[in-house]
Design a protein around this motif. Structure first.
Motif, PDB file in Angstrom:
ATOM      1  N   UNK A   1     -16.076  46.815 -23.878  1.00  0.00           N
ATOM      2  CA  UNK A   1     -16.458  45.612 -22.617  1.00  0.00           C
ATOM      3  C   UNK A   1     -14.779  46.016 -21.646  1.00  0.00           C
ATOM      4  N   UNK A   2     -15.125  45.948 -20.755  1.00  0.00           N
ATOM      5  CA  UNK A   2     -14.221  46.129 -19.515  1.00  0.00           C
ATOM      6  C   UNK A   2     -13.419  44.983 -19.456  1.00  0.00           C
ATOM      7  N   UNK A   3     -11.480  45.043 -19.609  1.00  0.00           N
ATOM      8  CA  UNK A   3     -10.656  44.262 -19.163  1.00  0.00           C
ATOM      9  C   UNK A   3     -11.202  43.343 -17.808  1.00  0.00           C
ATOM     10  N   UNK A   4     -10.862  42.415 -17.736  1.00  0.00           N
ATOM     11  CA  UNK A   4     -10.643  42.474 -16.304  1.00  0.00           C
ATOM     12  C   UNK A   4      -9.053  41.982 -15.382  1.00  0.00           C
ATOM     13  N   UNK A   5      -9.914  42.586 -13.703  1.00  0.00           N
ATOM     14  CA  UNK A   5      -8.192  43.535 -13.421  1.00  0.00           C
ATOM     15  C   UNK A   5      -6.946  41.826 -13.361  1.00  0.00           C
ATOM     16  N   UNK A   6      -5.900  42.278 -13.365  1.00  0.00           N
ATOM     17  CA  UNK A   6      -5.275  41.264 -13.070  1.00  0.00           C
ATOM     18  C   UNK A   6      -4.205  40.846 -11.978  1.00  0.00           C
ATOM     19  N   UNK A   7      -4.374  40.293 -11.354  1.00  0.00           N
ATOM     20  CA  UNK A   7      -3.573  40.242 -10.252  1.00  0.00           C
ATOM     21  C   UNK A   7      -2.027  40.138  -9.405  1.00  0.00           C
ATOM     22  N   UNK A   8      -1.856  40.943  -8.409  1.00  0.00           N
ATOM     23  CA  UNK A   8      -0.770  40.738  -8.433  1.00  0.00           C
ATOM     24  C   UNK A   8       0.034  39.285  -7.826  1.00  0.00           C
ATOM     25  N   UNK A   9      -0.176  38.601  -7.772  1.00  0.00           N
ATOM     26  CA  UNK A   9       0.022  37.067  -7.588  1.00  0.00           C
ATOM     27  C   UNK A   9       1.043  36.237  -8.439  1.00  0.00           C
ATOM     28  N   UNK A  10       1.993  36.323  -9.049  1.00  0.00           N
ATOM     29  CA  UNK A  10       2.608  36.162 -10.180  1.00  0.00           C
ATOM     30  C   UNK A  10       1.362  34.521 -10.318  1.00  0.00           C
ATOM     31  N   UNK A  11       1.681  33.972 -11.691  1.00  0.00           N
ATOM     32  CA  UNK A  11       0.760  32.633 -11.718  1.00  0.00           C
ATOM     33  C   UNK A  11       1.384  31.935 -12.454  1.00  0.00           C
ATOM     34  N   UNK A  12       1.609  30.666 -11.637  1.00  0.00           N
ATOM     35  CA  UNK A  12       1.922  29.339 -11.990  1.00  0.00           C
ATOM     36  C   UNK A  12       2.102  29.229 -13.862  1.00  0.00           C
ATOM     37  N   UNK A  13       3.422  29.013 -13.662  1.00  0.00           N
ATOM     38  CA  UNK A  13       4.101  28.160 -15.152  1.00  0.00           C
ATOM     39  C   UNK A  13       3.515  27.363 -16.289  1.00  0.00           C
ATOM     40  N   UNK A  14       3.385  27.409 -17.620  1.00  0.00           N
ATOM     41  CA  UNK A  14       3.127  26.219 -18.665  1.00  0.00           C
ATOM     42  C   UNK A  14       4.032  25.509 -17.943  1.00  0.00           C
ATOM     43  N   UNK A  15       5.040  25.492 -17.115  1.00  0.00           N
ATOM     44  CA  UNK A  15       5.212  24.303 -16.640  1.00  0.00           C
ATOM     45  C   UNK A  15       5.089  22.840 -15.614  1.00  0.00           C
ATOM     46  N   UNK A  16       3.554  23.783 -14.919  1.00  0.00           N
ATOM     47  CA  UNK A  16       3.303  23.237 -13.745  1.00  0.00           C
ATOM     48  C   UNK A  16       1.872  23.484 -13.771  1.00  0.00           C
ATOM     49  N   UNK A  17       1.342  23.591 -15.517  1.00  0.00           N
ATOM     50  CA  UNK A  17       0.139  23.038 -15.825  1.00  0.00           C
ATOM     51  C   UNK A  17      -0.120  21.652 -15.727  1.00  0.00           C
ATOM     52  N   UNK A  18      -1.558  21.127 -15.628  1.00  0.00           N
ATOM     53  CA  UNK A  18      -1.582  19.893 -15.957  1.00  0.00           C
ATOM     54  C   UNK A  18      -1.722  19.098 -14.601  1.00  0.00           C
ATOM     55  N   UNK A  19      -1.314  18.013 -14.655  1.00  0.00           N
ATOM     56  CA  UNK A  19      -1.056  17.121 -12.995  1.00  0.00           C
ATOM     57  C   UNK A  19      -0.917  18.325 -12.223  1.00  0.00           C
ATOM     58  N   UNK A  20       0.061  19.361 -12.574  1.00  0.00           N
ATOM     59  CA  UNK A  20       0.790  19.811 -11.803  1.00  0.00           C
ATOM     60  C   UNK A  20      -0.099  21.150 -11.309  1.00  0.00           C
ATOM     61  N   UNK A  21      -1.114  21.723 -11.903  1.00  0.00           N
ATOM     62  CA  UNK A  21      -2.468  22.476 -11.316  1.00  0.00           C
ATOM     63  C   UNK A  21      -2.266  22.606 -10.268  1.00  0.00           C
ATOM     64  N   UNK A  22      -1.824  24.291 -10.166  1.00  0.00           N
ATOM     65  CA  UNK A  22      -2.434  24.735  -8.125  1.00  0.00           C
ATOM     66  C   UNK A  22      -3.439  23.675  -7.783  1.00  0.00           C
ATOM     67  N   UNK A  23      -3.187  23.401  -6.382  1.00  0.00           N
ATOM     68  CA  UNK A  23      -4.232  23.035  -5.966  1.00  0.00           C
ATOM     69  C   UNK A  23      -4.708  24.283  -4.822  1.00  0.00           C
ATOM     70  N   UNK A  24      -5.836  23.582  -4.109  1.00  0.00           N
ATOM     71  CA  UNK A  24      -6.034  24.230  -2.976  1.00  0.00           C
ATOM     72  C   UNK A  24      -6.720  23.794  -1.718  1.00  0.00           C
TER      73      UNK A  24
END
Length: 268
Positions: A1-24
């Protein structure tokens, strides 16, 4: 199974999940779309994680701004028509002003004003960007009823992107795309006119950002094979070639500079 690509943009850290999850934020550049903009806005508001729908009225001569506002959108207006690229840049700037301190910047989902009730079907573009698989996700549209083109502009854009980046997109002119704030800023200034999508794709891929195409069941107003449609496609071809030419020239200059210093061309 081929691995998924990984984006260059850093993802929000664990402290920013939950109610602070990334909005659109949905950004809709629009000109004279009073007939369809209300349905597009209402449909876009139903996309998961969207908390802001922004319409950039690019010098409309009808009631686009008023209809969009009544449908629940935030509206900003250009006093005269400045083109899609300028409307996209205005929209991104307004969203940045509305991003809250301490939360990750909103993802930017650009859609066309004539999607109507199908706008909600751009939702699949959000997931790969939000989950860090891609920096930009581009919509693959089904064949549109009444479309009269013969694929000349699409083919030219595809070949140009492939020759400069190694990636051959299926629908290089698709304007429905979700991307990170970092990726959008890396692609600015945007190419003018109808070359904006081709220029953005080339710029991002050459800088190491990851793009994916995602099927979306969308319907919009297609260009027919009448005189108006032919003129539209001629303008598209002109703008795409201008965008490609500017990027080829830039790449050549970078190559000369790199040769003079004995270094490899920088892609970031």
């Amino acid at each position: 199974m081929n691995a998924l690509p990984v984006a260059k943009t850093p993802r929000p850290g664990n402290a920013q999940v939950g109610k602070n999850a990334q909005r659109v934020a949905v950004i809709i550049p629009a000109k004279d779309e009073a007939e369809r903009i209300a349905a597009t806005v209402r449909s876009a508001r139903a996309i998961p994680h969207v908390d802001l729908v922004l319409v950039v009225d690019d010098g409309s001569e009808d009631k686009t701004q008023h209809v969009a506002r009544d449908a629940g959108a935030v509206v900003v207006r250009h006093s005269h028509n400045r083109g899609k690229a300028a409307a996209m840049e205005t929209g991104a700037a307004v969203v940045a002003m509305r991003d809250a301190d301490g939360r990750p910047p909103r993802l930017l989902l650009f859609i066309d004003g004539d999607l109507g009730d199908t706008a909600v079907n751009t939702a699949p573009l959000v997931r790969p960007v939000r989950e860090g698989v891609a920096d930009v996700a581009i919509a693959l549209l089904p064949k549109q009823a009444g479309a009269g083109g013969r694929g000349i502009v699409v083919g030219a854009a595809r070949r140009a992107i492939e020759s400069m980046t190694g990636w051959s997109p299926t629908q290089p002119l698709s304007g429905m795309r979700c991307l990170t704030r970092e990726a959008f800023e890396a692609a600015t200034p945007l190419a003018r006119g109808w070359g904006v999508e081709t220029g953005m794709t080339i710029d991002l891929l050459r800088r190491g950002y990851v793009a994916v195409e995602v099927p979306c069941d969308l319907k919009h107003r297609a260009s027919a094979n009448d005189l108006k449609g032919q003129m539209h496609r001629a303008a598209q071809y002109r703008d795409v070639m201008l965008a490609v030419g500017a990027r080829r020239a830039r790449a050549a200059v970078d190559g000369v500079r790199s040769a003079g210093t004995g270094t490899q061309p920088v892609r970031s």
